[in-house]
Design a protein around this motif. Structure first.
Motif, PDB file in Angstrom:
ATOM      1  N   LEU A   5      22.600  21.697  -2.427  1.00  8.79           N
ATOM      2  CA  LEU A   5      21.175  21.988  -2.311  1.00  8.79           C
ATOM      3  C   LEU A   5      20.795  23.172  -3.186  1.00  8.79           C
ATOM      4  O   LEU A   5      21.555  24.125  -3.306  1.00  8.79           O
ATOM      5  CB  LEU A   5      20.822  22.347  -0.870  1.00  8.79           C
ATOM      6  CG  LEU A   5      21.133  21.318   0.195  1.00  8.79           C
ATOM      7  CD1 LEU A   5      20.902  21.926   1.568  1.00  8.79           C
ATOM      8  CD2 LEU A   5      20.267  20.097   0.004  1.00  8.79           C
ATOM      9  N   GLU A   6      19.592  23.090  -3.739  1.00 12.30           N
ATOM     10  CA  GLU A   6      19.018  24.223  -4.454  1.00 12.30           C
ATOM     11  C   GLU A   6      17.511  24.161  -4.271  1.00 12.30           C
ATOM     12  O   GLU A   6      16.887  23.117  -4.488  1.00 12.30           O
ATOM     13  CB  GLU A   6      19.367  24.160  -5.938  1.00 12.30           C
ATOM     14  CG  GLU A   6      18.857  25.341  -6.710  1.00 12.30           C
ATOM     15  CD  GLU A   6      19.322  25.332  -8.163  1.00 12.30           C
ATOM     16  OE1 GLU A   6      18.926  26.258  -8.880  1.00 12.30           O
ATOM     17  OE2 GLU A   6      20.057  24.417  -8.569  1.00 12.30           O
ATOM     18  N   THR A   7      16.927  25.257  -3.832  1.00 10.82           N
ATOM     19  CA  THR A   7      15.482  25.303  -3.643  1.00 10.82           C
ATOM     20  C   THR A   7      14.801  25.866  -4.886  1.00 10.82           C
ATOM     21  O   THR A   7      15.430  26.539  -5.709  1.00 10.82           O
ATOM     22  CB  THR A   7      15.103  26.176  -2.432  1.00 10.82           C
ATOM     23  OG1 THR A   7      15.620  27.489  -2.641  1.00 10.82           O
ATOM     24  CG2 THR A   7      15.637  25.598  -1.135  1.00 10.82           C
ATOM     25  N   VAL A   8      13.517  25.553  -5.013  1.00  5.94           N
ATOM     26  CA  VAL A   8      12.687  26.094  -6.090  1.00  5.94           C
ATOM     27  C   VAL A   8      11.440  26.706  -5.465  1.00  5.94           C
ATOM     28  O   VAL A   8      11.078  26.387  -4.326  1.00  5.94           O
ATOM     29  CB  VAL A   8      12.308  25.010  -7.134  1.00  5.94           C
ATOM     30  CG1 VAL A   8      13.534  24.503  -7.859  1.00  5.94           C
ATOM     31  CG2 VAL A   8      11.560  23.860  -6.493  1.00  5.94           C
ATOM     32  N   ALA A   9      10.798  27.596  -6.224  1.00  2.00           N
ATOM     33  CA  ALA A   9       9.578  28.250  -5.740  1.00  2.00           C
ATOM     34  C   ALA A   9       8.551  27.186  -5.345  1.00  2.00           C
ATOM     35  O   ALA A   9       8.498  26.132  -5.956  1.00  2.00           O
ATOM     36  CB  ALA A   9       9.018  29.155  -6.830  1.00  2.00           C
ATOM     37  N   PRO A  10       7.826  27.419  -4.299  1.00  2.00           N
ATOM     38  CA  PRO A  10       7.635  28.651  -3.540  1.00  2.00           C
ATOM     39  C   PRO A  10       8.602  28.835  -2.367  1.00  2.00           C
ATOM     40  O   PRO A  10       8.435  29.760  -1.581  1.00  2.00           O
ATOM     41  CB  PRO A  10       6.206  28.518  -3.031  1.00  2.00           C
ATOM     42  CG  PRO A  10       6.057  27.054  -2.776  1.00  2.00           C
ATOM     43  CD  PRO A  10       6.860  26.398  -3.890  1.00  2.00           C
ATOM     44  N   LEU A  11       9.620  27.979  -2.249  1.00  2.00           N
ATOM     45  CA  LEU A  11      10.585  28.129  -1.154  1.00  2.00           C
ATOM     46  C   LEU A  11      11.467  29.352  -1.385  1.00  2.00           C
ATOM     47  O   LEU A  11      11.667  29.777  -2.523  1.00  2.00           O
ATOM     48  CB  LEU A  11      11.471  26.889  -1.052  1.00  2.00           C
ATOM     49  CG  LEU A  11      10.791  25.580  -0.679  1.00  2.00           C
ATOM     50  CD1 LEU A  11      11.803  24.446  -0.705  1.00  2.00           C
ATOM     51  CD2 LEU A  11      10.136  25.670   0.664  1.00  2.00           C
ATOM     52  N   TRP A  17      26.015  24.214  -0.085  1.00  2.00           N
ATOM     53  CA  TRP A  17      26.530  22.894   0.261  1.00  2.00           C
ATOM     54  C   TRP A  17      26.114  22.626   1.695  1.00  2.00           C
ATOM     55  O   TRP A  17      26.114  23.540   2.518  1.00  2.00           O
ATOM     56  CB  TRP A  17      28.053  22.857   0.160  1.00  2.00           C
ATOM     57  CG  TRP A  17      28.545  22.843  -1.257  1.00  2.00           C
ATOM     58  CD1 TRP A  17      28.969  23.922  -1.963  1.00  2.00           C
ATOM     59  CD2 TRP A  17      28.666  21.714  -2.108  1.00  2.00           C
ATOM     60  NE1 TRP A  17      29.341  23.526  -3.224  1.00  2.00           N
ATOM     61  CE2 TRP A  17      29.161  22.166  -3.336  1.00  2.00           C
ATOM     62  CE3 TRP A  17      28.375  20.358  -1.966  1.00  2.00           C
ATOM     63  CZ2 TRP A  17      29.395  21.318  -4.407  1.00  2.00           C
ATOM     64  CZ3 TRP A  17      28.617  19.518  -3.032  1.00  2.00           C
ATOM     65  CH2 TRP A  17      29.123  19.989  -4.233  1.00  2.00           C
ATOM     66  N   PHE A  18      25.779  21.371   2.014  1.00  2.00           N
ATOM     67  CA  PHE A  18      25.336  21.030   3.358  1.00  2.00           C
ATOM     68  C   PHE A  18      26.016  19.738   3.786  1.00  2.00           C
ATOM     69  O   PHE A  18      25.941  18.717   3.091  1.00  2.00           O
ATOM     70  CB  PHE A  18      23.803  20.864   3.377  1.00  2.00           C
ATOM     71  CG  PHE A  18      23.218  20.767   4.747  1.00  2.00           C
ATOM     72  CD1 PHE A  18      22.973  21.915   5.488  1.00  2.00           C
ATOM     73  CD2 PHE A  18      22.905  19.537   5.302  1.00  2.00           C
ATOM     74  CE1 PHE A  18      22.434  21.843   6.758  1.00  2.00           C
ATOM     75  CE2 PHE A  18      22.361  19.452   6.575  1.00  2.00           C
ATOM     76  CZ  PHE A  18      22.130  20.609   7.301  1.00  2.00           C
ATOM     77  N   GLY A  19      26.676  19.762   4.938  1.00  2.00           N
ATOM     78  CA  GLY A  19      27.362  18.582   5.470  1.00  2.00           C
ATOM     79  C   GLY A  19      26.390  17.586   6.067  1.00  2.00           C
ATOM     80  O   GLY A  19      25.380  17.968   6.659  1.00  2.00           O
ATOM     81  N   LEU A  20      26.691  16.305   5.918  1.00  2.00           N
ATOM     82  CA  LEU A  20      25.790  15.240   6.377  1.00  2.00           C
ATOM     83  C   LEU A  20      26.288  14.523   7.629  1.00  2.00           C
ATOM     84  O   LEU A  20      25.778  13.457   7.959  1.00  2.00           O
ATOM     85  CB  LEU A  20      25.573  14.226   5.250  1.00  2.00           C
ATOM     86  CG  LEU A  20      24.938  14.771   3.977  1.00  2.00           C
ATOM     87  CD1 LEU A  20      24.818  13.671   2.936  1.00  2.00           C
ATOM     88  CD2 LEU A  20      23.586  15.392   4.266  1.00  2.00           C
ATOM     89  N   SER A  21      27.216  15.103   8.331  1.00  2.00           N
ATOM     90  CA  SER A  21      27.750  14.470   9.533  1.00  2.00           C
ATOM     91  C   SER A  21      26.647  14.232  10.562  1.00  2.00           C
ATOM     92  O   SER A  21      25.889  15.138  10.898  1.00  2.00           O
ATOM     93  CB  SER A  21      28.829  15.364  10.129  1.00  2.00           C
ATOM     94  OG  SER A  21      29.345  14.783  11.294  1.00  2.00           O
TER      95      SER A  21
END
Length: 70
Positions: A5-11, A17-21
């Motif tokens: 995951l990577e956020t962009v403005a305005p976040l 890394w994020f698990g999808l379990s």
């Protein structure tokens, strides 16, 4: 399975890394992100506030999570 995951403005800035379990749809993923990631929680974001992209294409809420698999 996990996703990068990577956020962009305005976040708030976030790279993780994020698990999808236990996640079955893109909407479920958005809900989990808002509930589990502190920067998104602190920003009081909701699933409907997020747009998730893969290769510059939007992932639709109703799509199965298997869509993000290579």
């Amino acid at each position: 399975m996990r996703v990068k995951l990577e956020t962009v403005a305005p976040l708030p800035t976030l790279k993780a890394w994020f698990g999808l379990s236990g996640i079955s749809t893109i909407h479920d993923l958005k809900n989990s992100l808002c509930a589990d990631l502190q920067p998104l929680k602190q920003a009081h974001l909701r699933a409907q506030d997020l747009v998730l992209l893969l290769d510059d294409f939007e992932l639709l809420n109703s799509s199965p999570i298997d869509l993000v698999r290579d």
